[in-house]
Every structure is written in C-alpha cells, then in structure tokens.
Write a protein that holds these residues in place. Structure first.
Motif, PDB file in Angstrom:
ATOM      1  N   LEU A   1       0.872  -1.177   0.000  1.00 39.57           N
ATOM      2  CA  LEU A   1       0.000   0.000   0.000  1.00 39.57           C
ATOM      3  C   LEU A   1       0.905   1.221   0.000  1.00 39.57           C
ATOM      4  CD1 LEU A   1      -2.725   1.478   0.324  1.00 39.57           C
ATOM      5  CD2 LEU A   1      -2.484   1.185   2.796  1.00 39.57           C
ATOM      6  N   ALA A   2       0.752   2.078  -0.998  1.00 46.01           N
ATOM      7  CA  ALA A   2       1.624   3.248  -1.136  1.00 46.01           C
ATOM      8  C   ALA A   2       0.779   4.503  -1.321  1.00 46.01           C
ATOM      9  CB  ALA A   2       2.567   3.080  -2.320  1.00 46.01           C
ATOM     10  N   THR A   3       1.288   5.622  -0.801  1.00 48.54           N
ATOM     11  CA  THR A   3       0.642   6.918  -0.957  1.00 48.54           C
ATOM     12  C   THR A   3       1.631   7.897  -1.561  1.00 48.54           C
ATOM     13  OG1 THR A   3      -0.834   6.565   0.921  1.00 48.54           O
ATOM     14  CG2 THR A   3      -0.493   8.825   0.224  1.00 48.54           C
ATOM     15  N   TYR A   4       1.164   8.650  -2.556  1.00 54.24           N
ATOM     16  CA  TYR A   4       1.973   9.673  -3.219  1.00 54.24           C
ATOM     17  C   TYR A   4       1.381  11.033  -2.915  1.00 54.24           C
ATOM     18  CZ  TYR A   4       4.213   5.971  -5.961  1.00 54.24           C
ATOM     19  OH  TYR A   4       4.918   4.851  -6.349  1.00 54.24           O
ATOM     20  N   ASN A   5       2.237  11.946  -2.486  1.00 52.27           N
ATOM     21  CA  ASN A   5       1.853  13.332  -2.221  1.00 52.27           C
ATOM     22  C   ASN A   5       2.392  14.183  -3.353  1.00 52.27           C
ATOM     23  OD1 ASN A   5       1.263  15.852  -1.202  1.00 52.27           O
ATOM     24  ND2 ASN A   5       2.867  15.805   0.358  1.00 52.27           N
ATOM     25  N   ASN A   6       1.475  14.740  -4.165  1.00 52.65           N
ATOM     26  CA  ASN A   6       1.884  15.542  -5.319  1.00 52.65           C
ATOM     27  C   ASN A   6       2.900  14.802  -6.187  1.00 52.65           C
ATOM     28  OD1 ASN A   6       0.224  17.850  -4.820  1.00 52.65           O
ATOM     29  ND2 ASN A   6       1.642  18.459  -3.198  1.00 52.65           N
ATOM     30  N   LYS A   7       2.553  13.530  -6.478  1.00 52.79           N
ATOM     31  CA  LYS A   7       3.302  12.645  -7.388  1.00 52.79           C
ATOM     32  C   LYS A   7       4.626  12.139  -6.805  1.00 52.79           C
ATOM     33  CE  LYS A   7       1.396  14.943 -11.514  1.00 52.79           C
ATOM     34  NZ  LYS A   7       0.309  13.998 -11.743  1.00 52.79           N
ATOM     35  N   THR A   8       4.919  12.484  -5.542  1.00 60.71           N
ATOM     36  CA  THR A   8       6.132  11.997  -4.886  1.00 60.71           C
ATOM     37  C   THR A   8       5.750  10.974  -3.830  1.00 60.71           C
ATOM     38  OG1 THR A   8       7.280  14.090  -5.229  1.00 60.71           O
ATOM     39  CG2 THR A   8       8.140  12.656  -3.511  1.00 60.71           C
ATOM     40  N   LEU A   9       6.423   9.812  -3.824  1.00 59.75           N
ATOM     41  CA  LEU A   9       6.110   8.755  -2.874  1.00 59.75           C
ATOM     42  C   LEU A   9       6.298   9.268  -1.451  1.00 59.75           C
ATOM     43  CD1 LEU A   9       5.384   5.772  -2.370  1.00 59.75           C
ATOM     44  CD2 LEU A   9       7.858   5.286  -2.381  1.00 59.75           C
ATOM     45  N   ALA A  10       5.225   9.193  -0.646  1.00 57.97           N
ATOM     46  CA  ALA A  10       5.303   9.621   0.744  1.00 57.97           C
ATOM     47  C   ALA A  10       5.589   8.457   1.672  1.00 57.97           C
ATOM     48  CB  ALA A  10       3.989  10.290   1.156  1.00 57.97           C
ATOM     49  N   GLN A  11       4.944   7.292   1.431  1.00 60.67           N
ATOM     50  CA  GLN A  11       5.173   6.129   2.272  1.00 60.67           C
ATOM     51  C   GLN A  11       4.627   4.893   1.571  1.00 60.67           C
ATOM     52  OE1 GLN A  11       3.297   6.262   6.107  1.00 60.67           O
ATOM     53  NE2 GLN A  11       4.573   4.661   6.998  1.00 60.67           N
ATOM     54  N   SER A  12       5.286   3.747   1.808  1.00 60.26           N
ATOM     55  CA  SER A  12       4.843   2.458   1.274  1.00 60.26           C
ATOM     56  C   SER A  12       5.035   1.400   2.346  1.00 60.26           C
ATOM     57  CB  SER A  12       5.635   2.084   0.015  1.00 60.26           C
ATOM     58  OG  SER A  12       5.198   0.838  -0.496  1.00 60.26           O
ATOM     59  N   ILE A  13       4.011   0.560   2.565  1.00 54.75           N
ATOM     60  CA  ILE A  13       4.079  -0.480   3.584  1.00 54.75           C
ATOM     61  C   ILE A  13       3.503  -1.772   3.030  1.00 54.75           C
ATOM     62  CG2 ILE A  13       3.850   1.195   5.466  1.00 54.75           C
ATOM     63  CD1 ILE A  13       0.921   0.219   5.763  1.00 54.75           C
ATOM     64  N   ALA A  14       3.728  -2.856   3.776  1.00 50.76           N
ATOM     65  CA  ALA A  14       3.105  -4.132   3.425  1.00 50.76           C
ATOM     66  C   ALA A  14       1.610  -4.067   3.697  1.00 50.76           C
ATOM     67  CB  ALA A  14       3.743  -5.252   4.231  1.00 50.76           C
ATOM     68  N   ASN A  15       0.812  -4.632   2.809  1.00 50.92           N
ATOM     69  CA  ASN A  15      -0.638  -4.648   2.942  1.00 50.92           C
ATOM     70  C   ASN A  15      -1.041  -6.024   3.454  1.00 50.92           C
ATOM     71  OD1 ASN A  15      -3.096  -3.410   2.817  1.00 50.92           O
ATOM     72  ND2 ASN A  15      -3.363  -3.601   0.613  1.00 50.92           N
ATOM     73  N   THR A  16      -1.175  -6.157   4.779  1.00 51.61           N
ATOM     74  CA  THR A  16      -1.365  -7.474   5.378  1.00 51.61           C
ATOM     75  C   THR A  16      -2.778  -8.017   5.205  1.00 51.61           C
ATOM     76  OG1 THR A  16      -1.854  -6.433   7.503  1.00 51.61           O
ATOM     77  CG2 THR A  16       0.439  -7.034   7.073  1.00 51.61           C
ATOM     78  N   THR A  17      -3.778  -7.120   5.214  1.00 49.86           N
ATOM     79  CA  THR A  17      -5.168  -7.549   5.009  1.00 49.86           C
ATOM     80  C   THR A  17      -5.773  -6.691   3.911  1.00 49.86           C
ATOM     81  OG1 THR A  17      -5.304  -8.037   7.382  1.00 49.86           O
ATOM     82  CG2 THR A  17      -7.367  -8.055   6.132  1.00 49.86           C
ATOM     83  N   PRO A  18      -5.563  -7.046   2.651  1.00 46.06           N
ATOM     84  CA  PRO A  18      -5.996  -6.179   1.541  1.00 46.06           C
ATOM     85  C   PRO A  18      -7.501  -6.005   1.501  1.00 46.06           C
ATOM     86  CG  PRO A  18      -4.411  -7.821   0.803  1.00 46.06           C
ATOM     87  CD  PRO A  18      -4.839  -8.236   2.177  1.00 46.06           C
ATOM     88  N   TRP A  19      -7.879  -4.876   0.929  1.00 50.11           N
ATOM     89  CA  TRP A  19      -9.299  -4.568   0.750  1.00 50.11           C
ATOM     90  C   TRP A  19      -9.881  -5.396  -0.382  1.00 50.11           C
ATOM     91  CZ3 TRP A  19     -11.237  -1.984  -3.691  1.00 50.11           C
ATOM     92  CH2 TRP A  19     -12.599  -1.622  -3.610  1.00 50.11           C
ATOM     93  N   ARG A  20     -11.145  -5.788  -0.224  1.00 44.38           N
ATOM     94  CA  ARG A  20     -11.912  -6.423  -1.293  1.00 44.38           C
ATOM     95  C   ARG A  20     -13.205  -5.649  -1.481  1.00 44.38           C
ATOM     96  NH1 ARG A  20      -7.895  -8.118  -2.389  1.00 44.38           N
ATOM     97  NH2 ARG A  20      -7.117 -10.238  -2.627  1.00 44.38           N
ATOM     98  N   SER A  21     -13.540  -5.363  -2.709  1.00 46.42           N
ATOM     99  CA  SER A  21     -14.692  -4.503  -2.965  1.00 46.42           C
ATOM    100  C   SER A  21     -15.993  -5.186  -2.610  1.00 46.42           C
ATOM    101  CB  SER A  21     -14.718  -4.075  -4.432  1.00 46.42           C
ATOM    102  OG  SER A  21     -14.934  -5.190  -5.264  1.00 46.42           O
ATOM    103  N   ASP A  22     -16.905  -4.410  -2.097  1.00 44.37           N
ATOM    104  CA  ASP A  22     -18.285  -4.823  -1.882  1.00 44.37           C
ATOM    105  C   ASP A  22     -19.123  -4.073  -2.906  1.00 44.37           C
ATOM    106  OD1 ASP A  22     -20.853  -5.338  -1.128  1.00 44.37           O
ATOM    107  OD2 ASP A  22     -20.647  -4.630   0.926  1.00 44.37           O
ATOM    108  N   LEU A  23     -19.501  -4.751  -3.969  1.00 49.29           N
ATOM    109  CA  LEU A  23     -20.143  -4.067  -5.088  1.00 49.29           C
ATOM    110  C   LEU A  23     -21.546  -3.567  -4.753  1.00 49.29           C
ATOM    111  CD1 LEU A  23     -18.958  -6.243  -8.098  1.00 49.29           C
ATOM    112  CD2 LEU A  23     -17.897  -4.236  -7.059  1.00 49.29           C
ATOM    113  N   THR A  24     -22.058  -3.938  -3.578  1.00 52.34           N
ATOM    114  CA  THR A  24     -23.358  -3.410  -3.164  1.00 52.34           C
ATOM    115  C   THR A  24     -23.197  -2.178  -2.284  1.00 52.34           C
ATOM    116  OG1 THR A  24     -23.434  -4.792  -1.174  1.00 52.34           O
ATOM    117  CG2 THR A  24     -24.327  -5.728  -3.215  1.00 52.34           C
TER     118      THR A  24
END
Length: 565
Positions: free
Chosen positions: A506-529
C-alpha cells in the motif's frame, strides 16, 4: 481509468465513455448555498461574483411574463413588438418596447402584490430604463443599460441589482422595503426620465419579468395566464478562485449556521453603532451584485467608531467571524474585527493596518476560542483613524475554526445544510490492484476535531478511504486494514493525492512523490453493493474544500506513470 471525473470541467466518464452527472452520482443539500461564480464582462474577460444555488419554491406573481403584448400588461403611450430579437439565451422571443411620439406617459404595467421585481433588458435606440412601483408613493429606480450602472433611486428602495448576461443583455432588479401594488416599465432616453417626447421608433428590448415576495431576486419562473410556483432543487456548486481565475472544482462543505442576524443591513437594523460614525446604506455594489454595502466614516475623535453585536458564546467552542469589506483609505489604528468578552477581555483582533484592506471588496476573517460562557461584544470597523471610511457587508459568525461559504440572514440565524456526494461502489472501485488519484483542497482550521474524508467506501471491512486526521497534521489512506500517512505542514492541503493498493503493498503519493509504502497485510476487497462517498464519509466529516479531479485505475500504476497523470 475506470472512472475519470473532472468536476472543474463538469466532465464525467466511466470505462472510457462519457456519462451524465445524474447517471452516476447522488447529490443532496437541503438548503440554498452560495459560491463564487464568474461571467463574461461586456468588454471581454471575466468578472467574479457571489452566486447562490437556490433550493426552495418560487412564485412569479405576474402573468404572461414573456409576452408584453398581452392585455394583462396595461400600456401607456407605447408600442410593443413581439419576438423582435433574441434574448440572452439565444431564443427569438424578446419584445421591443417603444415610446410613441407624444408627451404622455410611456410604459407597460401590471398589478401584483410583492416587493422584488426584475426584468431582462437590452439597449436598442435607448439606453435607459426606469422601474416605477405604485402603492408606496410611486417610488422608482433607473438603470443605465450602456454602462451597466444604477442611476437614481427614490424612497422605499431597499436594494438594486444589475447582472451582465450574454449578447448585451442585463437583468435589472429592485427590492422595495414594503409590498407594492403594481410596477411600471418605462423606456427612457435619460437617467430617471419617465415622461418625454417619443419618436415612435426608439426603445429597448425586454423579456422575462418577475415579481416575488422575497428579500432578494429569486430564480426565474415563466408564466402564462396565471401566477406559477416552481420548486428548485440543489445542484453541485462549482467554484472559482476570484483572484487567480482557477476553476477549483466541486465545493463540498459540512453544515454551518450564521449566528449573526441581519447580515446585510450593517449599521442599520439589528446592529448597534458608535456615536462618532456617519453611516450610509446602499452605497456600493456588494459581492452578490446588489447595491447593499454600507459605509462607516469615523468621527474626528477616535474612540466610539464601530458597528457591533452582543451575543452569548460558549466556553471551549471555536468561532470564526468574517465580513466583506473595502476602503479607499489607509489606516494606522483600529480593527476590521474585534471580539471582546464581558469578563475575559479581548479575544480577537484583526488590525486595519495589516489586514490588507483595499478598494477591492474582499472577505476578512478571524478565529478565536471562547474561554468562558458569557456575553461577547463583536465589533466590526472599530476605532479607525479619524475621518476615514470603510464599506462593509455580509457579516458571519459560525462555530467553525474557519470561514465557510457565506450564509445570508435577516431576523434569525440561518443554517446551511451539508453537501453529500455519493455513487455506487461498483462504479468507482474494483478489487485490488487499484490506483486512486485525486486533486483537491481542504481547510480545517487549527483544530478540525474530527476526521475529514476525501472519500470512503462503505460495505464489508476492511475499507478503502483517505482522510485528514483529527489533529489536522496528517493525511491517512488505507486499502485494507493497514494505513499509511504523510504529514501536512499546516491544516491546509492543496494538491494531488494518489493511492496505490495491491495484495502485498500500500503506497501513498503526495503531489506525485512517494510519501510512504508499507506491506498490505489484510488487503481490501470490494463490496459491489456498497456506497462510496466523495468529500465526506456519509455521516459528516466533510473536507470543507474542493475536489477538482478524481480517477481510479484497475491496476497499480508505477511511479513513472503517476508523474504523467
């Protein structure tokens, strides 16, 4: 992108195909609300003004509002030619009103009991029009169509307004202090002339007359043989920066209340005034186009110059005072805003000398926290240098650590409802990998107190969202049970946020610059409802700012690809 929403350009697409706003989004706001809009000036370029998205019902009390040839319009010594030219919308429906060759009164008139009248008008051979109200001493207001200015106004006129439209058209309006019984429209050769020798060919173009019982001009409602009531629903506000001209995108705010009453009759009804002031009403055009700004000129001795209100405030609550003001003078003493507690002393000062007060009308604000529950005196334009003048309008006091969009009041406090923007999760989001890219700005003040959500998906957990933390110092994102954050230097964020989520990172970019990246231990799954909210979380926590662009991609974009967004 899966979705590409450009709120600034009002362009929306999903899966590469253009779509209408109403086919994608659900938007609600239960009240009227203001925003900074723009329009073309007569000589090119743009001018900016405070517009209102009106929510509620409007009754046009006149009949045949677009057909001045009808017998419901009484006529003096005039001729009316139907459908003589195009109106500002480009339709061939505007009439021509011409004064005949006589010394009799030249007008069209209709009865109706109301107090705000407006008319769409364009100069032809003549460049002036005068609106005369009967039933209140034949009071009138005249308008110069060539210069787009208000001429003479007589007693009982509360405010006047001119709005510049397309192709030389204007909307001119008058609000009277009391109800009138009928209104007359005079095509005049000179300012405030109601009787003159016509030539049978010189006149003006007119279209769309409306009379309402209201304190302001309301949205136009077409009528035929009877008065018509129409209900207007909310639309998404798209706002401009009046200084840079930038289209900021969709304005999303939480609710707020203007605790000041009579926010526009400053120095008059509902306000206490100093003993050394000269105060004049309706001297200058306000941000909303009405001639309703008041001027306050200080006396020869400094010490008792002000307008003020007294109001009991609550200990521990943060308040913001705001007012629109201008001046051609410069100052060394006094404050544009000052708040004084009856026992706690001065709580806030916004000095005139350093506030940047100029001849251009701008909004000035000050924020403070009440330390005790007691009566507070809130001064505006207080103890200025002797014999100097300040114009003021649109005062607001609200329980927020920043100034939100302006809320007009009369005899009671008025609340603005929150903006709620949502869409089905199945439109916006899919399972990981995913990239979310958004451009937005938000201002929370120094103590936002609650999280402020750029977006949040509701459904099964873990969730995907982005929000500003309660202390206002971090933007936090998640695409699962893990979260990443980056700090903001103050409570203002104006830029671009990108979230990249995969099954492993899981990574976040602030104004196109990488701010932080970590391991995604429990990834999100979409709930289409589920439902995804933009600019809030469905239960409040609004960004109180603008969203200009919002995109999602069904893949994890690389750092290089993100620089190209």
């Amino acid at each position: 992108p899966m979705v590409d929403f450009d709120f600034a350009a009002k362009s929306y697409a999903k899966n590469g195909l253009a779509a209408a706003f109403d086919d994608i989004f659900t938007y609600t706001r239960a009240s009227s609300a203001t925003f900074t809009n723009r329009r073309l000036k007569k000589n090119g370029g743009y001018e900016y003004f405070l517009d209102t998205d009106y929510v509620g019902s409007v009754t046009n009390l006149l009949t045949y509002s677009e057909d001045f040839t009808d017998s419901d319009w009484s006529k003096g010594d005039v001729s009316v030619t139907a459908n003589a030219t195009k109106n500002h919308l480009g339709d061939m429906v505007a009439d021509k009103l011409v004064a005949l060759a006589s010394t009799a009164d030249h007008y069209v008139s209709q009865s109706g009991v109301g107090n705000t009248f407006y008319l769409y008008v364009k100069a032809a051979e003549n460049s002036f029009i005068t609106l005369v109200a009967l039933g209140v001493g034949n009071t009138n207001a005249s308008f110069n169509l060539a210069s787009g200015t208000v001429g003479t106004t007589l007693s009982n006129v509360s405010s006047t307004e001119i709005k510049n439209l397309n192709n030389g058209w204007l909307r001119v309006s008058v609000t009277w202090a009391v109800n009138i019984t009928s209104v007359r429209i005079y095509p005049t050769k000179t300012n405030n002339g109601t009787t003159w020798l016509g030539d049978g060919t010189s006149g003006v173009y007119i279209w769309g007359a409306q009379l309402t019982q209201s304190a302001k001009p309301l949205p136009y409602v077409k009528t035929l043989d009877v008065a018509v009531t129409k209900t207007f629903t909310e639309t998404l506000r798209t706002e401009y920066d009046a200084v840079t001209g930038e289209n900021l995108g969709a304005l999303i705010e939480g609710g707020s209340t203007n605790l000041f009453t009579y926010s526009e009759t400053m120095g008059s009804t509902g306000w206490a005034t100093g003993t050394l002031d000269t105060i004049l009403q309706n001297v200058k055009k306000a941000p909303d186009d009405t001639i309703t700004m008041a001027s306050i000129t200080s006396g020869a001795t400094i010490g008792s110059s002000y307008i003020r209100k007294n109001i009991v405030l609550t200990a521990g609550v943060t308040y913001t005072v705001s007012v629109y003001a201008s001046s051609n003078d410069t100052f060394t003493t006094g404050n544009i805003i000052q708040v004084y507690g009856s026992t706690s002393g001065t709580r806030l000062t916004v000095p005139l000398a350093t506030s940047g007060l100029t001849s251009e009308t701008k909004r000035y604000t000050g924020t403070f926290t009440a330390t005790t529950t007691e009566n507070h005196t809130i001064y505006l334009a207080v103890d200025a240098d002797a014999n100097k003048t300040i114009e003021v309008w649109g005062a607001q006091l609200e329980e927020l650590p920043f100034a939100s969009s302006y809320i007009r009041t009369e005899g009671a406090a008025v609340s603005r409802s929150s903006d709620n923007l949502s869409l089905p999760a199945s439109v916006l989001l899919k399972n990981l990998p995913i990239t979310v890219n958004a451009k937005f700005d938000t201002y929370q003040g120094t103590t936002p107190a609650t999280q402020r959500h750029l977006f949040r998906n509701y459904g099964t957990v873990p969730i995907i969202r982005a929000y500003i933390t309660t202390d206002g110092t971090n933007i936090t994102t998640s695409a699962g049970s893990d979260a990443v954050s980056f700090g903001v230097t103050d409570s203002l964020f104006n830029g671009e946020l990108t979230i990249v989520g995969t099954d492993s990172t899981l990574a976040t970019y602030n104004n196109k610059t990488l701010a932080q990246s970590i391991a995604n231990t429990t990834p999100w799954r979409s709930d289409l409802t589920g439902v995804t909210y933009i600019g809030g979380n469905g239960g409040g926590q609004h960004i109180n700012g603008h969203i200009s662009k919002f995109k999602t991609y069904a893949q994890a974009l690389t750092a290089q690809e993100i620089t190209l967004l």
